[in-house]
Design an enzyme around this catalytic site. Structure first.
Site, PDB file in Angstrom:
ATOM      1  N   HIS A   1       0.814  -1.214   0.000  1.00 56.29           N
ATOM      2  CA  HIS A   1       0.000   0.000   0.000  1.00 56.29           C
ATOM      3  C   HIS A   1       0.851   1.269   0.000  1.00 56.29           C
ATOM      4  CE1 HIS A   1       0.194   0.103   4.553  1.00 56.29           C
ATOM      5  NE2 HIS A   1       0.112   1.404   4.337  1.00 56.29           N
TER       6      HIS A   1
ATOM      7  N   ASP B   1      -0.018  -7.496   1.550  1.00 55.64           N
ATOM      8  CA  ASP B   1       0.491  -6.120   1.648  1.00 55.64           C
ATOM      9  C   ASP B   1       2.022  -6.107   1.755  1.00 55.64           C
ATOM     10  OD1 ASP B   1       0.517  -3.394   1.766  1.00 55.64           O
ATOM     11  OD2 ASP B   1      -0.355  -3.231   3.775  1.00 55.64           O
TER      12      ASP B   1
ATOM     13  N   GLN C   1       0.468   5.908  11.546  1.00 54.67           N
ATOM     14  CA  GLN C   1       0.620   6.389  10.172  1.00 54.67           C
ATOM     15  C   GLN C   1       2.066   6.804   9.897  1.00 54.67           C
ATOM     16  OE1 GLN C   1      -2.443   6.132  11.300  1.00 54.67           O
ATOM     17  NE2 GLN C   1      -2.957   5.075   9.423  1.00 54.67           N
ATOM     18  N   GLY C   2       2.597   6.321   8.796  1.00 55.63           N
ATOM     19  CA  GLY C   2       3.983   6.612   8.432  1.00 55.63           C
ATOM     20  C   GLY C   2       4.953   5.516   8.836  1.00 55.63           C
ATOM     21  N   ASP C   3       4.496   4.604   9.678  1.00 55.62           N
ATOM     22  CA  ASP C   3       5.319   3.430  10.025  1.00 55.62           C
ATOM     23  C   ASP C   3       5.091   2.305   9.013  1.00 55.62           C
ATOM     24  OD1 ASP C   3       6.476   4.460  12.401  1.00 55.62           O
ATOM     25  OD2 ASP C   3       4.635   4.011  13.505  1.00 55.62           O
ATOM     26  N   SER C   4       4.039   2.452   8.206  1.00 56.24           N
ATOM     27  CA  SER C   4       3.701   1.411   7.243  1.00 56.24           C
ATOM     28  C   SER C   4       4.892   0.989   6.422  1.00 56.24           C
ATOM     29  CB  SER C   4       2.632   1.921   6.280  1.00 56.24           C
ATOM     30  OG  SER C   4       1.386   1.695   6.831  1.00 56.24           O
TER      31      SER C   4
END
Ligand code: ARG
Length: 263
Positions: free
Chosen positions: A76, A121, A207-210
């Site tokens: 993603h 993912d 959010q942003g650690d993905s």
């Protein structure tokens, strides 16, 4: 986050101590105090060199160095498979502003075949030049390590809705069984996803650690990657663990893709 401040009456001495602690914590000199806990939701700062395989990607995701030329991240985080020179990877530092950081452009992206937003993912980003001198992170090839206590790290938000971080943050989170996680997330795909977090919340990726890795020690005490930061309901909410791509499920597909990309 997360930890409620205890708003009780304090004696003057207790108040002074609390005030001094707050000042010191704000200055970042007291790791493990409330200030540290406000960073990677419920985490603390990683030491330089502690997780040499950690990668920050310019689209605002994390990743892990799989080989000198390949970064494993989340599907993603990328737009598809093909030539792609638009991504910059930053490596070798906990401080993204450090003058000793390594930056390398991508030249190709491989997104998990069949990825449609549910499960699968994972993606590999090939770097234009190999990065040597940094340890890579091996992936789990069986389910042997798909339980226990995991480490997560990233430059993502330190609280739900919060800002991206300059310094790498880390935290540990316990495994949550599929049957439990499924109660929180009926959409969970147990074969593709592995959950981790505390029932009480307070510690999580955000959010942003993905795309960043979830990892643990193997039988030889070496780090091994078991997950890829994928999604969750908010961050660190009670009864809503983080959901991670179950790397062991895709280990052979990842290895084949890596080989097709030149290793
Ligand atoms: N999807 C998020 C990202 O793109 C990661 C969310 C992880 N959330 C969580 N609660 N663990 O950065």
């Amino acid at each position: 986050m997360v930890r409620k401040l205890l708003l009780t009456r304090r004696s003057p001495a207790r108040w002074l101590l609390a005030a001094l602690t707050a000042v010191a914590a704000t200055a970042g000199v007291l790791p493990g105090t409330a200030h540290a806990a406000e960073n990677v939701v419920g985490g603390t700062r990683a030491a330089q060199g502690e997780f040499p395989f950690m990668v920050r990607l310019s689209m605002g995701c994390g990743g892990a160095l799989y080989s000198p030329r390949l970064v494993l991240t989340a599907a993603h985080c990328v737009s598809g498979t093909g030539t792609n020179t638009s991504i910059t990877a930053t490596l070798g530092v906990v401080d993204l502003q450090s003058s000793s950081r390594i930056t390398v452009r991508s030249n190709y992206v491989y997104r998990a075949p069949g990825y449609n937003g549910n499960g699968k993912d994972w993606a590999l980003i090939r770097l234009a030049t190999p990065v040597t001198g940094l340890a890579t992170l091996p992936i789990a090839t069986t389910t042997a390590y798909d339980s226990g206590t995991f480490t997560v790290a990233g430059w993502g938000a330190a609280r739900e809705g919060g800002a991206q971080q300059r310094y790498l943050l880390k935290a540990t989170v316990p495994y949550v069984a599929d049957a439990t996680c499924d109660n929180s997330y009926p959409d969970l795909i147990p074969s593709d996803e592995i959950c981790a977090g505390y029932t009480a919340g307070g510690v999580d990726t955000c959010q942003g650690d993905s795309g960043g890795p979830m990892f643990r020690r193997d039988a030889s005490n070496a780090w091994i990657q078991v997950g890829i930061v994928s999604w969750g309901n908010g961050c660190a909410r009670p009864n809503y663990p983080g959901v991670y791509t179950q790397v062991s499920t895709f280990a052979s597909a990842i290895a084949s893709a890596a080989a097709s990309l030149g290793g």
